[in-house]
Write an enzyme that holds these catalytic residues in place. Sequence first.
Site, mmCIF file in Angstrom:
data_model
loop_
_atom_site.group_PDB
_atom_site.id
_atom_site.type_symbol
_atom_site.label_atom_id
_atom_site.label_comp_id
_atom_site.label_asym_id
_atom_site.label_seq_id
_atom_site.Cartn_x
_atom_site.Cartn_y
_atom_site.Cartn_z
ATOM 1 N N ASP A 272 56.513 13.963 45.166
ATOM 2 C CA ASP A 272 56.909 13.311 43.916
ATOM 3 C C ASP A 272 57.844 12.175 44.268
ATOM 4 O O ASP A 272 58.689 12.299 45.176
ATOM 5 C CB ASP A 272 57.609 14.294 42.973
ATOM 6 C CG ASP A 272 58.033 13.626 41.673
ATOM 7 O OD1 ASP A 272 57.146 13.354 40.834
ATOM 8 O OD2 ASP A 272 59.238 13.323 41.522
ATOM 9 N N HIS B 154 46.241 1.322 57.311
ATOM 10 C CA HIS B 154 45.688 0.075 56.740
ATOM 11 C C HIS B 154 46.298 -0.221 55.374
ATOM 12 O O HIS B 154 46.308 -1.380 54.938
ATOM 13 C CB HIS B 154 44.159 0.093 56.725
ATOM 14 C CG HIS B 154 43.507 0.984 55.731
ATOM 15 N ND1 HIS B 154 43.343 0.640 54.417
ATOM 16 C CD2 HIS B 154 42.939 2.211 55.872
ATOM 17 C CE1 HIS B 154 42.686 1.612 53.782
ATOM 18 N NE2 HIS B 154 42.451 2.585 54.638
ATOM 19 N N GLN B 155 46.838 0.801 54.704
ATOM 20 C CA GLN B 155 47.586 0.509 53.476
ATOM 21 C C GLN B 155 48.821 -0.311 53.810
ATOM 22 O O GLN B 155 49.180 -1.253 53.090
ATOM 23 C CB GLN B 155 47.991 1.798 52.769
ATOM 24 C CG GLN B 155 48.814 1.531 51.506
ATOM 25 C CD GLN B 155 49.120 2.799 50.721
ATOM 26 O OE1 GLN B 155 48.389 3.771 50.813
ATOM 27 N NE2 GLN B 155 50.192 2.793 49.964
ATOM 28 N N THR C 14 56.006 5.296 45.889
ATOM 29 C CA THR C 14 55.214 5.012 44.693
ATOM 30 C C THR C 14 55.213 6.206 43.740
ATOM 31 O O THR C 14 54.946 7.322 44.161
ATOM 32 C CB THR C 14 53.756 4.707 45.092
ATOM 33 O OG1 THR C 14 53.749 3.666 46.071
ATOM 34 C CG2 THR C 14 52.939 4.280 43.897
ATOM 35 N N HIS D 111 56.215 12.685 58.626
ATOM 36 C CA HIS D 111 55.557 11.383 58.420
ATOM 37 C C HIS D 111 56.632 10.302 58.418
ATOM 38 O O HIS D 111 57.688 10.470 57.805
ATOM 39 C CB HIS D 111 54.828 11.389 57.080
ATOM 40 C CG HIS D 111 54.340 10.039 56.646
ATOM 41 N ND1 HIS D 111 53.121 9.529 57.027
ATOM 42 C CD2 HIS D 111 54.917 9.079 55.859
ATOM 43 C CE1 HIS D 111 52.958 8.338 56.480
ATOM 44 N NE2 HIS D 111 54.031 8.037 55.775
ATOM 45 N N LYS E 274 58.498 13.416 54.363
ATOM 46 C CA LYS E 274 57.778 12.150 54.162
ATOM 47 C C LYS E 274 58.792 11.010 54.183
ATOM 48 O O LYS E 274 59.468 10.732 53.192
ATOM 49 C CB LYS E 274 57.017 12.209 52.835
ATOM 50 C CG LYS E 274 56.226 10.961 52.481
ATOM 51 C CD LYS E 274 55.423 11.186 51.200
ATOM 52 C CE LYS E 274 54.869 9.888 50.627
ATOM 53 N NZ LYS E 274 54.022 9.150 51.561
ATOM 54 N N ASN F 84 -9.572 -7.683 11.161
ATOM 55 C CA ASN F 84 -8.990 -8.777 11.936
ATOM 56 C C ASN F 84 -10.134 -9.673 12.394
ATOM 57 O O ASN F 84 -10.911 -9.294 13.282
ATOM 58 C CB ASN F 84 -8.208 -8.249 13.136
ATOM 59 C CG ASN F 84 -6.968 -7.489 12.708
ATOM 60 O OD1 ASN F 84 -6.750 -6.359 13.126
ATOM 61 N ND2 ASN F 84 -6.132 -8.103 11.884
ATOM 62 N N HIS G 65 57.372 5.683 59.107
ATOM 63 C CA HIS G 65 56.876 4.322 59.331
ATOM 64 C C HIS G 65 57.721 3.700 60.436
ATOM 65 O O HIS G 65 58.884 4.060 60.628
ATOM 66 C CB HIS G 65 56.969 3.501 58.046
ATOM 67 C CG HIS G 65 55.972 3.907 57.008
ATOM 68 N ND1 HIS G 65 54.848 3.181 56.719
ATOM 69 C CD2 HIS G 65 55.929 4.993 56.191
ATOM 70 C CE1 HIS G 65 54.158 3.787 55.761
ATOM 71 N NE2 HIS G 65 54.800 4.895 55.429
ATOM 72 N N GLU H 271 -7.823 -3.022 7.171
ATOM 73 C CA GLU H 271 -8.053 -4.465 7.169
ATOM 74 C C GLU H 271 -9.104 -4.823 8.197
ATOM 75 O O GLU H 271 -9.501 -4.003 9.028
ATOM 76 C CB GLU H 271 -6.747 -5.209 7.497
ATOM 77 C CG GLU H 271 -6.198 -4.893 8.884
ATOM 78 C CD GLU H 271 -4.868 -5.557 9.153
ATOM 79 O OE1 GLU H 271 -4.372 -6.286 8.280
ATOM 80 O OE2 GLU H 271 -4.317 -5.354 10.248
ATOM 81 N N GLU I 15 -10.175 -2.052 10.996
ATOM 82 C CA GLU I 15 -9.139 -1.072 11.276
ATOM 83 C C GLU I 15 -9.102 0.005 10.200
ATOM 84 O O GLU I 15 -9.232 -0.275 9.012
ATOM 85 C CB GLU I 15 -7.778 -1.765 11.390
ATOM 86 C CG GLU I 15 -7.758 -2.844 12.473
ATOM 87 C CD GLU I 15 -6.348 -3.210 12.915
ATOM 88 O OE1 GLU I 15 -5.385 -2.664 12.338
ATOM 89 O OE2 GLU I 15 -6.228 -4.031 13.835
ATOM 90 N N ASP J 121 46.949 5.433 55.584
ATOM 91 C CA ASP J 121 48.261 4.803 55.430
ATOM 92 C C ASP J 121 48.454 3.622 56.362
ATOM 93 O O ASP J 121 49.163 2.668 56.016
ATOM 94 C CB ASP J 121 49.365 5.843 55.650
ATOM 95 C CG ASP J 121 50.680 5.424 55.010
ATOM 96 O OD1 ASP J 121 50.656 4.518 54.141
ATOM 97 O OD2 ASP J 121 51.730 5.981 55.362
ATOM 98 N N ARG K 39 0.842 -2.557 27.094
ATOM 99 C CA ARG K 39 1.436 -3.882 26.912
ATOM 100 C C ARG K 39 2.826 -3.873 27.539
ATOM 101 O O ARG K 39 3.757 -3.310 26.983
ATOM 102 C CB ARG K 39 1.540 -4.233 25.435
ATOM 103 C CG ARG K 39 0.216 -4.184 24.692
ATOM 104 C CD ARG K 39 0.377 -4.690 23.271
ATOM 105 N NE ARG K 39 -0.836 -4.492 22.483
ATOM 106 C CZ ARG K 39 -1.066 -5.053 21.307
ATOM 107 N NH1 ARG K 39 -0.158 -5.880 20.786
ATOM 108 N NH2 ARG K 39 -2.176 -4.815 20.643
ATOM 109 N N GLU L 146 0.840 -1.188 0.000
ATOM 110 C CA GLU L 146 0.000 0.000 0.000
ATOM 111 C C GLU L 146 0.879 1.243 0.000
ATOM 112 O O GLU L 146 2.040 1.199 0.445
ATOM 113 C CB GLU L 146 -0.889 0.049 1.255
ATOM 114 C CG GLU L 146 -2.032 -0.927 1.272
ATOM 115 C CD GLU L 146 -2.839 -0.790 2.552
ATOM 116 O OE1 GLU L 146 -2.407 -0.044 3.455
ATOM 117 O OE2 GLU L 146 -3.905 -1.413 2.655
ATOM 118 N N GLU M 241 -6.094 -6.008 22.320
ATOM 119 C CA GLU M 241 -6.603 -4.852 23.055
ATOM 120 C C GLU M 241 -8.114 -4.892 23.283
ATOM 121 O O GLU M 241 -8.728 -3.861 23.599
ATOM 122 C CB GLU M 241 -6.217 -3.558 22.343
ATOM 123 C CG GLU M 241 -6.748 -3.415 20.923
ATOM 124 C CD GLU M 241 -5.863 -4.048 19.855
ATOM 125 O OE1 GLU M 241 -6.046 -3.732 18.680
ATOM 126 O OE2 GLU M 241 -4.984 -4.885 20.209
#
Length: 1180
Positions: free
Chosen positions: A679, A575-576, A909, A772, A742, A327, A774, A325, A312, A573, A378, A237, A333
Site C-alpha cells: 500500500d 523497464h518501468q 504509486t 526490493h 519494498k 413484374n 533501486h 403483381e 408473383e 520494474d 444477394r 392490401e 433473381e
Amino acid sequence: MLRYRAVRGGLGLLAVRRACLLSRSAHSAPKSAEYRPIKKVMVANRGEIAIRVFRACTELGIRTVAVYSEQDTGQMHRQKADEAYLIGKGLPPVAAYLHIPDIIKVAKDNNVDAIHPGYGFLSERSDFAQACTDAGVMFVGPNPETVRKMGDKVEARSLAINAGVPVVPGTDSPISSLNEAQAFAQTYGFPIIFKAAYGGGGRGMRVVREYEELEENYQRAYSEALTAFGNGALFIEKFIEKPRHIEVQILGDKYGNVIHLYERDCSIQRRHQKVVEIAPAVQLDPHLRDRLHADAVNLAKQVGYENAGTVEFLVDKHGKHYFIEVNSRLQVEHTVTEEITDVDLVHAQLRVCEGRSLPELGLKQDKIRVNGCAIQCRVTTEDPARGFQPDTGRIEVFRSGEGMGIRLDSASAFQGAIISPHYDSLLVKVIASGKDLPTAGSKMSRALAEFRVRGVKTNIPFLQNVLSNHQFLHSTVDTQFIDENQELFNLKPTQNRAQKLLHYLGHVMVNGPTTPIPVKAKPSSTDPVIPPVTMGDPAVGFRDVLLRDGPEGFAKAVRAHQGLLLMDTTFRDAHQSLLATRVRTHDLKKISPFVSHNFNNLFSLENWGGATFDVAMRFLSECPWKRLQELRALIPNVPFQMLLRGANAVGYTNYPDNAVFKFCEVAKENGMDIFRVFDSLNYLPNMLLGMEAAGAAGGVVEAAISYTGDVSDPMRQKYSLDYYLKLADELVKAGTHILCIKDMAGLLKPEGSKLLIGALRDRFPDVPIHVHTHDTAGAGVAAMLACAEAGADVVDVAVDSMAGMTSQPSMGAIVACAKGTKLDTGIALEKVFDYSEYWEVARGLYAPFDCTATMKSGNADVYENEIPGGQYTNLHFQAHSMGLGNKFKEVKKAYAEANKLLGDLIKVTPSSKIVGDLAQFMVQNNLTRAEVEERADELSFPLSVVEFLQGFIGIPHGGFPEPLRSKVLKSLPRIEGRPGASLPPMDFKALEEGLREAHGDDITPEDVMSAAMYPKVFQEYKDFTSNFGPVDCLNTRLFLDGPKIAEEFEVELERGKTLHIKALALGDLNKAGQREVFFELNGQLRSVLVKDTVAMKEMKFHPKAQKSIKGQVGAPMPGKVLEVKVEVGSKVEKGQPLCVLSAMKMETVVNSPVAGTVKAVHVTIDSSLEGDDLILEIEE
C-alpha cells in the site's frame, strides 16, 4: 424436395445460335410480325444487370452502349460496354437514370436499335417504353400498354380477377390521401401493407400493424416510391401473415405464345426485399405448383404478354395462393431459373424483341425441364448487426468465392471500387447449383466462406447463418423467417487482421507513432539476437515446488534454500524505471525460452501488475492478460510475481472489495503465482484486503512494507526500526507467506540493511524475507549483499544491461560477488552475459523512451529527496520536455519540500504521484513551503492532493498534516477508515453484458476485469484494436516507427500464418484530408486511405457523434437528410422520430436514444452525412 427428371433442355448459348442459324422456313413467323435484327443495344441501367445484358449481347454479336450518371464515372458497367455516354448532367444520382429525354437522345444520336431497361429505375415505366417506341427504338420488354397495365398494381389486380386468379383484398385504384388509407384500415383491420403502384423491389413498401403507425408509414412509403420510381402513388392490401413468396417466370413472344420456366421461392426477405432465392420451390404441393404455373400463363395470355416477366404470388399456411403483381421486366433473381432450366433469359429477351417466336427458338413448354436446384444469395454492403444499414466507402480488398457450381454476377465487386450511398447496396449475386437443395447449399456456404471483402461491411456472415439453418435446409420458410430466427444475427466477426495492420502501418507512416514519444530518437534498426536454447523441456524450477506443495510448502522451500535467491525484474520494474514501461510482449516472448532453460533456479520473475497493466493497453495497444498467458506458456518452471497495490489492485483508485478479490482470482487462473501486496501509505487495512484477496485466489502472499527514511539515522524517528517491526508483526499475524521490504527509492544503505533485515530475521526466523530496491544512488549492490548477509532469502536484480541508475542492482554483479560464498546463487555468469547482450540490443529499440536520453547517471541526492526510481525517471523526462532540464535540481528540492508539507509520506504509486503533483504545482507557481502553508485556504491545489487529504487512498502514518488539511478541505467531505469499505459491490454480470453489447460476444472474463480496473482505457484499447488489429504481431521498430519505403518484412499472425509485406509508396493529400498508402501484401497490391491528422486540423469536417455520450445522436449510415422533425428546445421522448435519412433508395427514421431536450441540431434538409456524423444533441 419435389423430384424432377434430370433432363437438360431449353435455350443454352449454343441452342440460341443454332436456332438462329436455322432457315426461317423451318419456323417461319406469321407475316403479321416484323423481324428486325438488333445490331446495337443500350442498357438504360447500371451495375451488375447492365453487365449481365452486355455479356449476352456480346455472345450474340450485338454491339453494346452504356449510360452513366456523373456519380458513376468509375463504375465497371461503363467500361464493359463498347460505348458509354453521360446522362443526366447536373441531376441527382437516381434522377439521372430516370431522365427519359437524355436516354432517348443518346440512343438516337448513336444509332441504337434497342434499349434494355434492366430492373428498377425505368424498367416498369410505360411512358419510357412508349418513348422508345415513338423514337423508333425497340424496347426490350412488353409493349407500352402491357407495361402500363402490369405496372399499375391496381389494374393488374383487376386483370387477375378477370382471369380467375385469386387476389388479396385491396384497393381498386391507387390512393391519393391518408384519409383513404385510414378508411381501408377501418374496413379490413390491421395489419395492412402499402405498396408502390409503379414499382417493386421493396421500395415504397411498408407494413402497418397499428393505427398510430399509419401516418408515418404512409409518408415514408410515398416518399420512397417517389424517389425510386418517379411516382409516389400507392395502393393498399390486407397483409397476409407468414406467407411463402412464390413467383413464376414467364416468357411470351409477339405471336401469343406464352410459357413458364417454373417457379422460384423468394420467401427469405428483409424489409420486403429478397435476400436469398431458390429455384425450384422446395416442398411445394404438386397440385399447387400446377395451379401457380397455369394461373401465371393464363394471366399473361389474357393481356397478350410478350418478353420476360414474373408473376408473383403469396401462399398462405393453408396452401391457398394469392396473386400479388406482375413484374414486367427481368428479375434480379432470374439467374436461378437460368441455372435449373438451361435457358438464357436475356438471349431469349433479345431474340423475342427482334421478332422471333418461342417455338423458333426451341422454347416449347413440353421441352422445358428442371435439372437440380439453384440458390442465389444477394451479397450486399449492409451491416446485419445494425439492422442491415447500408455501408459505404472504398473496397480495400476483394476476393471472391468460385469453383464448380458457382456463378457470380457483379459490377462493383473489385478492389478500389467506391460504394456510394446513392444506389442499391447490391455488391455481387452468388448463384450455386447442385442436384438438390443441400448440395447447392453446401456449395454456396463454401463459396461465401472464400469471400474476403474489406473496407465496407457486408451481409456475408448473415447469409452464412441462413445457409447453415436447419429449417432453411430441411423444411420450408416463409417471409417471417428472418424475424423469427434471431440466431441468424449471431454473427461470427471477421478478423480482417492483415488489412487492419496495413491501416496501422499506414497511419504510423503518415502521422507518426501512436504512443507518446518523450524524446526525438528513432528505434534502432538492429534486432537483438536470441541466444541459443537447448532442445527439450526446461529444468525443474521453484514453480514446480509451488504447484506440488502449495504456497506454504513453497515458502518453506524458499526459507530452507542454501544460498541467495534472486528475483529478476527485467520483465517489469527494470523497464518501468528505465524505459517508461514501454517494453512490449513481442520482445519479452523472444527471450523467454532462454530464461526458462537457463534461470530455472530464480526465486521468481517479476513480469506483471503495477504500471505494466494499464500501460499495455494505454500505450502499447496490447492485452496485459494475453502477455501473462503467453509468457506462462513459454516459462512454465519459474514462478511469476506481480505487483498488487493492496485495495487498489492494479489501479490508481479505490475499488469495491469484490473487484479486488475477482482480479486476484482471474490473475491466478491465468498463471500468476506470487502476489506482492503493498500500500502506498503502508495503510494496514488496505494491505490486509489485498493479502486476503491474493490468498483466497490460491496465490503466494508476499506482504511488502514500503520503506522510506533511514533506520540507521537516530535523528529520523517517524519511520524507525520499531515502526517497521510492528508493521511486520501485523502482516505475519495476518498470514503472509513471505515478508518483503519494498525500497522504492533505493534509500537502504548497507548499515540500515543490516539493522532492518537483521531485526526482522531475529523476529521471524521461519518467514522468508525478500528485499526490493533501486540503484539510483549507486549503492544497490552493496545494500543487497548486506541484506543477504543479514538473513534475506531473496533480493531483486535486473540483468546488467537493464540495471543500475533508477532500475535494480545488476544481476551479474550480485552473481559474481556471491559466487563461491555461502550466498552463491547457482546462476551461471556466462548465461547472464548472454541474457544481458540480448537486452542491450533490445534496449536500442526503445531509444525514444530511454532515460539515458536525458539522464546520464544516478544521483546520491535521492537520500535527500526520496524520489522513487520510476518517478525519478519520469520527472527527469518531464523537466527536459518543458525546457527545465537545467532546473531539475530545483524540481527535486521542491519534491522534498512537498513531501514535508504532506507530513513526510511513504512514497510509492499513487502517493508518490501526489507528492510529485504538489511539487510541480509549487514550481509552476513559484511557491515556497511556507507560502503554501500560509495561503492553503486560497490556493487551487491539484485534485490528487485534495483527494489525498480527503482520505481517498487511506490514512498516512502519523495522520494528516494540520492545519494544512483543514485549510485545503474547508467543508469538503472526509473519508474515515478504509476508502473501499463503503463502496457497493461491483456488478460483474451487468458489466459483462454492457461490454458484449458494445464489443460483441468475444468478451472474455479477462476483458471484464480490464474494464473493471480501467473502463476508459479498456474502451480506447478495444476501439484501437477494432481499427488496427493485432499490432502486437509487429516487431517493435515497425510498431513505433513504421516501415521505410521499399522495405520488405514478415508478420506472423499465428503459427502457420505469415504475412509478407512491402511498403511501396505514400500518396499526396486528397481533398478529404487523406493520403493513400500503398503496400504489397503476399504479392498483391493493397492500399489504404489514412487521414493526415496534421493536415485535417486546417480542414473543416462535420463533427462525429461520441458513442460514449448518450445524448449525441449520430447518423446510423451515410446518406442525405430528407426531413428534420425537431428543433433546438424541443422536448423529445425515447424512441421519438428525430429525422429521416435516405441512402441507397431506402429511407431510415432516426429515433431518439434518450428522453430530454434538444440542445443543438447539426444538420439541415439535404445535408449529406457520413456514418456517425453528429445529427443533434439531446440533454437528458
